[in-house]
Write a protein that holds these residues in place. Structure first.
Motif, mmCIF file in Angstrom:
data_model
loop_
_atom_site.group_PDB
_atom_site.id
_atom_site.type_symbol
_atom_site.label_atom_id
_atom_site.label_comp_id
_atom_site.label_asym_id
_atom_site.label_seq_id
_atom_site.Cartn_x
_atom_site.Cartn_y
_atom_site.Cartn_z
ATOM 1 N N PRO A 179 9.500 -10.014 66.903
ATOM 2 C CA PRO A 179 9.521 -9.933 65.430
ATOM 3 C C PRO A 179 10.518 -10.899 64.776
ATOM 4 N N ASP A 200 3.873 -10.860 59.497
ATOM 5 C CA ASP A 200 2.727 -10.143 60.086
ATOM 6 C C ASP A 200 1.576 -11.055 60.450
ATOM 7 N N SER A 201 1.502 -12.203 59.773
ATOM 8 C CA SER A 201 0.355 -13.083 60.034
ATOM 9 C C SER A 201 0.650 -14.093 61.149
ATOM 10 N N HIS A 356 -6.515 -11.009 63.005
ATOM 11 C CA HIS A 356 -5.288 -10.669 63.724
ATOM 12 C C HIS A 356 -5.594 -9.828 64.974
#
Ligand SMILES: Cc1ncc(COP(=O)(O)O)c(C=O)c1O
Length: 502
Positions: A179, A200-201, A356
């Motif tokens: 992350p 997130d992408s 995703h």
């Protein structure tokens, strides 16, 4: 609105240009020109500035915002090159008609087109990786100067990142990547390439090659059988697509980049190098940027944007990411291969939300993962600014080398280098595929390694296509740079002596 100089209000108001940009210059960490560019891009994207809307003249907007006129002119030029604005002499600048509206069903995977045909199976070409070692000097493209790798900064980043990491980090990591790195990459890609990115992408990959292999696998699972790909391009990319059972359909390339007129409706994805066509060196023209995105929307397809050397432009700021025009239709791919070194094997994909999960499923199938320690180190390197500093330094070095290469060649041939002033390579056109082959062989004998459009497999359909040497001017370490230039110019001069009409 507070300006960076503390002045109270720099908002363009009705009294002057009449354009309210909601431009907060106080947050303009990248400079006021950059802030204006971002604000205009956002205003067009959100629809606040509608297609066809006339923008104020550069003089009047500059006066409103307290900027220099040159800054506004540059911003208009940049956004025109990216396809957001159109300008014509005499009639000023207005918002381009992109006719690009996000569709409601963008998330429906099953709507992807299929050809219904079985995929063509072809053997991988299996070319062995080429060694860059030995006593030869190397002007092949695709690599930065490996001796410039920032060893000290990297070693410090590894030490810091490993010392500070929570023990859980050393577990099997998230398939999408650590992350901390995804957040840093999201910031980096939006900041430097103007892309629309959230952490997130972002999916961290082992270089762009692995990213493409994963995308190919994913698209195949989704029913895609055809991917349109530039011709010429890196042969390895065709090989990766075919290895996943996809057809690589060639797209013609000219001085405006890839030509969307060649799309035939079968492609479920289009692989492009918009900022710097590889290897020909053109930029995708604004109208074509829009055309590809529109095509993808109409056919429920996706564009893969290979931004392999977007950090390196020497004559101006690079054209921003195509992804920003349509984040739901464009997959953006970046790599550390040019900015640091290919051996770092790291890169990133910025993926539309609808893709995703499918992408992670494809990654899981083959246990594709990137070592967490490398990811943590890269996050640290970027977050501390060392990555940017390294790129800024090399940009100067490579920009100077490109100028020197052009100057030295101009002394021995009237043929100018081709390709924009960007990236790590330039093209020297030569008369024929035979001549290209002869030059490469003669170079080899003299201790100089070269690549050619024909000899190195860049053409998918080579018959009758132009021949050129592809000169990777970033590759030689400093101590062999002069010798590389000497050998190259001697080679070209000798060839010119032999072919000069008597
Ligand atoms: C056109 C192109 N795309 C992408 C890449 C980067 O590949 P990777 O990140 O796998 O090293 C390269 C490297 O040579 C390239 O030439």
């Amino acid at each position: 609105v507070t300006g960076e100089d503390g002045r109270a209000d720099r908002r363009a108001g009705p009294g002057g240009s009449g354009l309210d940009l909601h431009l907060d210059l106080a947050k303009a960490t990248g400079g006021v020109g950059w802030a204006l560019e971002m604000a205009l891009r956002e205003a067009v994207r959100s629809g606040r500035l509608a297609a066809g809307a006339r923008l104020p003249g550069s003089r009047s907007l500059a006066a409103d915002l307290g900027l220099s006129r040159g800054t506004v002119v540059q911003v208009y030029a940049q956004l025109s090159a990216e396809g957001w604005l159109v300008g014509s002499p005499g009639s000023g600048t207005s918002v381009a008609d992109r006719s690009v509206r996000p569709r409601q069903d963008a998330g429906e995977r099953q709507a992807l087109p299929t050809s219904g045909r079985e995929p063509e199976r072809r053997a991988l070409d299996g070319r062995p990786p080429e060694s860059v070692g030995g006593r030869q000097v190397d002007l092949r493209p695709g690599r930065p100067d490996l001796s410039s790798f920032p060893r000290t900064a990297w070693a410090s980043s590894v030490r810091r990142a490993v010392s500070a990491a929570d023990a859980n980090v050393f577990d099997y990591g998230e398939l999408a990547g650590v992350p901390a790195l995804r957040a840093v990459v999201a910031d980096y890609v939006s900041r430097t390439r103007g892309a629309q990115v959230t952490a997130d992408s972002v999916v961290i990959t082992a270089g762009f090659s692995q990213g493409l292999a994963l995308l190919a696998r994913m698209f195949h699972r989704l029913g895609v059988r055809h991917v349109a790909i530039e011709d010429p391009c890196l042969d390895r990319h065709r090989v990766l697509l075919r290895a996943a059972g996809l057809r690589a359909d060639p797209l013609r390339v000219d001085a405006d980049g890839a030509d969307p007129a060649g799309l035939d409706g079968r492609a479920g994805a289009i692989l492009l190098t918009p900022a710097h066509q590889h290897p020909q060196g053109s930029v995708l023209a604004p109208g074509r940027r829009t055309a590809f995105v529109e095509w993808a929307r109409r056919h429920d397809a996706y564009v893969i944007e290979d931004d392999y050397d977007g950090e390196f432009r020497y004559d101006r700021r690079p054209v921003g990411a195509l992804q920003a025009l349509a984040p739901d239709r464009v997959i953006f791919g970046g790599t550390t291969g040019k900015a640091l070194a290919p051996g770092t094997r790291m890169g990133w994909l910025v993926v539309p939300p609808a893709l995703h999960e499918p992408l992670l499923e494809a990654a899981e199938e083959i246990a594709a993962a990137v070592p967490v320690i490398d990811q943590l180190a890269l996050a640290d390197l970027i977050a501390r600014g060392d990555y940017d500093r390294h790129i800024r330094r090399l940009r100067l070095v490579y920009g100077r080398r490109r100028t020197e290469l052009a100057r030295r060649l101009a002394a021995v041939t009237t043929t100018p280098l081709e390709g924009i002033s960007a990236g790590l390579h330039a093209l020297l056109p030569v008369g024929s595929a035979d001549l290209e082959h002869q030059l490469i062989t003669a170079g080899e004998r003299a201790g100089l390694r070269l690549h050619g459009l024909h000899a190195s497999g860049y053409w998918q359909a080579p018959a009758g296509r132009p021949a050129a040497l592809i000169l990777g001017y970033a590759t030689p370490p400093p101590h062999t740079w002069r010798r590389s230039l000497d050998l190259l110019t001697e080679l070209i001069a000798t060839e010119a002596r032999h072919t000069r009409p008597r």
